[in-house]
Scaffold this motif. Sequence first.
Motif, PDB file in Angstrom:
ATOM      1  N   PRO B  77      14.133   3.571  -0.485  1.00  0.00           N
ATOM      2  CA  PRO B  77      14.018   2.312  -0.747  1.00  0.00           C
ATOM      3  C   PRO B  77      12.602   2.354  -1.780  1.00  0.00           C
ATOM      4  CG  PRO B  77      15.071   2.081   0.770  1.00  0.00           C
ATOM      5  CD  PRO B  77      14.300   3.944   0.809  1.00  0.00           C
ATOM      6  N   ALA B 104       2.153  -5.931  -3.658  1.00  0.00           N
ATOM      7  CA  ALA B 104       0.790  -6.041  -2.323  1.00  0.00           C
ATOM      8  C   ALA B 104       1.900  -5.483  -1.321  1.00  0.00           C
ATOM      9  CB  ALA B 104       0.707  -7.051  -2.445  1.00  0.00           C
ATOM     10  N   VAL B 105       3.453  -5.914  -1.610  1.00  0.00           N
ATOM     11  CA  VAL B 105       4.050  -5.896  -0.609  1.00  0.00           C
ATOM     12  C   VAL B 105       5.473  -4.502  -1.079  1.00  0.00           C
ATOM     13  CG1 VAL B 105       4.413  -7.713   1.179  1.00  0.00           C
ATOM     14  CG2 VAL B 105       5.725  -7.680  -1.481  1.00  0.00           C
ATOM     15  N   PHE B 107       7.311  -1.488  -1.250  1.00  0.00           N
ATOM     16  CA  PHE B 107       7.971  -0.173  -0.870  1.00  0.00           C
ATOM     17  C   PHE B 107       7.437   1.413  -1.655  1.00  0.00           C
ATOM     18  CE2 PHE B 107      11.423  -3.005   0.471  1.00  0.00           C
ATOM     19  CZ  PHE B 107      11.212  -3.477   0.988  1.00  0.00           C
ATOM     20  N   PRO B 108       7.458   2.124  -0.648  1.00  0.00           N
ATOM     21  CA  PRO B 108       6.643   2.457   0.950  1.00  0.00           C
ATOM     22  C   PRO B 108       5.459   2.294   0.825  1.00  0.00           C
ATOM     23  CG  PRO B 108       6.744   4.612  -0.286  1.00  0.00           C
ATOM     24  CD  PRO B 108       7.052   3.405  -1.258  1.00  0.00           C
ATOM     25  N   THR B 109       4.371   2.005  -0.084  1.00  0.00           N
ATOM     26  CA  THR B 109       3.136   2.597   0.515  1.00  0.00           C
ATOM     27  C   THR B 109       2.104   0.824  -0.134  1.00  0.00           C
ATOM     28  OG1 THR B 109       2.413   3.681  -1.090  1.00  0.00           O
ATOM     29  CG2 THR B 109       2.765   5.190   1.018  1.00  0.00           C
ATOM     30  N   LEU B 110       2.882  -0.366  -0.084  1.00  0.00           N
ATOM     31  CA  LEU B 110       2.188  -1.314  -0.473  1.00  0.00           C
ATOM     32  C   LEU B 110       1.261  -1.456  -2.039  1.00  0.00           C
ATOM     33  CD1 LEU B 110       0.914  -1.896   2.968  1.00  0.00           C
ATOM     34  CD2 LEU B 110       3.428  -2.601   2.066  1.00  0.00           C
ATOM     35  N   ALA B 146       2.519  10.198   1.319  1.00  0.00           N
ATOM     36  CA  ALA B 146       3.694   9.055   1.618  1.00  0.00           C
ATOM     37  C   ALA B 146       4.792   9.574   1.523  1.00  0.00           C
ATOM     38  CB  ALA B 146       3.764   7.903   1.784  1.00  0.00           C
ATOM     39  N   ASN B 170      -5.642   6.492   5.133  1.00  0.00           N
ATOM     40  CA  ASN B 170      -3.632   6.024   4.537  1.00  0.00           C
ATOM     41  C   ASN B 170      -3.788   7.349   3.655  1.00  0.00           C
ATOM     42  OD1 ASN B 170      -1.230   4.814   4.622  1.00  0.00           O
ATOM     43  ND2 ASN B 170      -1.785   2.873   3.685  1.00  0.00           N
ATOM     44  N   TYR B 174      -0.756  10.743   6.781  1.00  0.00           N
ATOM     45  CA  TYR B 174       0.323  11.351   6.410  1.00  0.00           C
ATOM     46  C   TYR B 174       0.841  12.938   6.420  1.00  0.00           C
ATOM     47  CZ  TYR B 174       1.302   6.497   4.780  1.00  0.00           C
ATOM     48  OH  TYR B 174       1.586   5.414   4.405  1.00  0.00           O
ATOM     49  N   ASN B 380      -2.166  -4.048  -1.970  1.00  0.00           N
ATOM     50  CA  ASN B 380      -2.194  -5.214  -1.297  1.00  0.00           C
ATOM     51  C   ASN B 380      -3.738  -4.783  -0.273  1.00  0.00           C
ATOM     52  OD1 ASN B 380      -2.332  -5.371   2.309  1.00  0.00           O
ATOM     53  ND2 ASN B 380      -0.387  -5.669   1.641  1.00  0.00           N
ATOM     54  N   LEU B 382      -4.808  -5.613   2.456  1.00  0.00           N
ATOM     55  CA  LEU B 382      -5.809  -4.144   3.858  1.00  0.00           C
ATOM     56  C   LEU B 382      -6.065  -2.778   3.738  1.00  0.00           C
ATOM     57  CD1 LEU B 382      -2.290  -5.114   6.510  1.00  0.00           C
ATOM     58  CD2 LEU B 382      -4.658  -5.825   6.605  1.00  0.00           C
ATOM     59  N   LYS B 383      -5.830  -2.972   2.392  1.00  0.00           N
ATOM     60  CA  LYS B 383      -6.217  -1.660   2.234  1.00  0.00           C
ATOM     61  C   LYS B 383      -8.073  -1.888   1.574  1.00  0.00           C
ATOM     62  CE  LYS B 383      -1.861   0.954   0.432  1.00  0.00           C
ATOM     63  NZ  LYS B 383      -1.467   1.820  -0.572  1.00  0.00           N
TER      64      LYS B 383
END
Lengths: 425, 425
Positions: B77, B104-105, B107-110, B146, B170, B174, B380, B382-383
């Motif tokens: 997905p 920012a959210v 899938f799968p790596t924002l 990823a 990040n 992987y 996102n 957080l990165k």
Amino acid sequence: MEYSCSAYELKCNECGKSFGNQPLSACDDCLAPLEVHYDLEAVRAEFTREKIAAGPANIWRYKALLPIPAGFEPDLPVGFTPLVKAKRLGKRIGANNLYIKNDAVCFPTLSFKDRVVSVALANAQAFGFETVGCSSTGNLANSVAAQAARLGLRACILVPADLEPAKILNTLVYGARLVRIDGNYDHVNRLCTLIADDYKWGFVNVNLRPYYAEGSKTVGYEIVEQLGWKLPDNVVCPMAGGSLIRKIRKAFNELIALGLVEDKPVRFFGAQATGCSPISTAVKQGTDYIEPQRPNTIARSLAIGNPADGPAAAKMIAATNGWAEDVSDVELASGIQELAETEGIFTETAGGVTTAVAARLYADGRISEDETTVICITGNGLKTTDAIANRYEFDRAVRPRLADFAEYLEELDGVREPEPELVEV
Amino acid sequence: MEYSCSAYELKCNECGKSFGNQPLSACDDCLAPLEVHYDLEAVRAEFTREKIAAGPANIWRYKALLPIPAGFEPDLPVGFTPLVKAKRLGKRIGANNLYIKNDAVCFPTLSFKDRVVSVALANAQAFGFETVGCSSTGNLANSVAAQAARLGLRACILVPADLEPAKILNTLVYGARLVRIDGNYDHVNRLCTLIADDYKWGFVNVNLRPYYAEGSKTVGYEIVEQLGWKLPDNVVCPMAGGSLIRKIRKAFNELIALGLVEDKPVRFFGAQATGCSPISTAVKQGTDYIEPQRPNTIARSLAIGNPADGPAAAKMIAATNGWAEDVSDVELASGIQELAETEGIFTETAGGVTTAVAARLYADGRISEDETTVICITGNGLKTTDAIANRYEFDRAVRPRLADFAEYLEELDGVREPEPELVEV
């Protein structure tokens, strides 16, 4: 501070006393936790496979079985995260029918806590709270701060002082007030109980806890729907307070009771870090008495030494013929790496614990290879990068020329092999 | 290394020459970029509102208009991220019909790069590549690493040596090979062109670029579907290479051509960081000639000084009566904070740029308050925590006692006010 609702109300888990709907977490008679009880018959017509499938692609498709006050119109998409078949991880650990429920990418703040917070804040608004808060090991802090910001509620969040920097920043950025407490989570939690009472604030996991906890059921609903309305054989789930694993089972039981899924035994397996393993210790000892522990693990989101739902979780695991395991901090870091390398999912420390525990369960023969097993990954690796940063070295920088690149690869791999002939398609 | 397909093929953007389907990004006659062209009539029956709605809750619901090789069965997905109404941000910047498209959210790596990578890797597999890679400013590195891990492909990823630590970690987690290049993105990209050719590797944004870029169209499809099959008046979109903004428009145009949405003018607005603003500079000067720049901004994911699709993006923006703006690094940090505080969305530096640019466009009267505007948030927070970490101070830790907590609040706020009477509901 009460609202009336015909579909659900709070009841004591032990003595069954009713409490209507109010911000309260424990029975005044027997001190046992309160839980939301539904009139399942009243929602039967609303909670069908067809109506759910026609709903939005988020947890609100299940709102008929969530404690959502009348008039609340959810407009923030939350949850409905991927359930992915984990073939490559399965191959490594000897599992043929393995799935990952991936809440590392949960909307909006990348952990399963988004599910519980959205339900809690819907109730906080119905009760009229203008300040909300929580005690948190990080993920909950992020979610309360973000969702309160969007709703225009004031947020005051208490955390252990040693929390990971990314989780602290990811709370402050939303404009929440963050108070660092000189103690562990259990100290923070006790303080929050006093504050909620004294300041009349809505603490999602304290006085709003019964509503909050119900949000976790959506993990269970989603698993069943995403498996094509089938139950798995096994669920492997991390345990901090012990609530999530119980609520997944509650969800399964509701779906069975309403005839949405065929009944069959499902075994539940709990995962903890050895440095904070009060529930797995109890399960291994065959008891549901939880001996509190002083946490000592890098899996901070699981570092609850005196888990509120620990006894109930231990009892439930035993009742389903499940088991609980715990792994060291080194093993959890390998678990993070293993999940990333095989499935491209970067999880936080808790997910490393769950992955490593799942591998152990297969290795020990507690789960057999052809059973359908779902591993619950509950948070994102970007929040706990320190846990694995020391496993990687930054190599030297290379000049931007083909000859330098080739020389660099040769240093690493030895002299270059000819590329295998490519397959024409 | 070619596959045949009746539904789409590569054509030169300038001279129209056909190239079938092969890993190639530029016309051998005129050196212009190649682009995927579809036989829209052939997919008309497959690409209807009903069939799309019946598809999965991810980008594969649109696969009839993506360059997906026959036999490829997507099982990961990707995308279908929330489009949320931004009332509180809107109020601050004077916008009554503002929406955030929140990748920012993703899938799968924002980040929105997940969309392009999944389409590129489907083609990489069809062409038989066993090693894939990319030149990246970070988000693309994360996504290639990823998704390659999950598919069992080897990945070799090249980045500027000064990339943010979270983005490097990040990628490494992987199991990808990461090569840090002593130069900026444009140096890295040129080197990758040589490597792809020499090593016969599949570089998603080099020799697979035409397929890769098509993945961005899904942002446009989702916006229209989530607006209830309506076009917005305006789209505000960050620009690095200049591809995304063009592909959103391509998606809109395809939907119009197939009769899935009513035609109307949509204006496109591009956002850049002042420290790397070759496209916005061109737009402001009324030209589509892009003067390359040497990037100097903390918005590293936008730091492409010589953007491949820059001329086409500048031309397109002008053609839609749009505009382009750029903001300083200080403004972008405020943009990150503003979006988080109002909407609970934590975005990276690029999203801070886009938010700050949107605010400027409203302030300058380039967008009027009642128009429907979608801001594209692509990654996102957080990165890129370093971008805002210095805006917050960690306050002192408080002892876990009610009296200490009260004293602490008094220090911050002055003597405690009585809580306002709570509203009964």
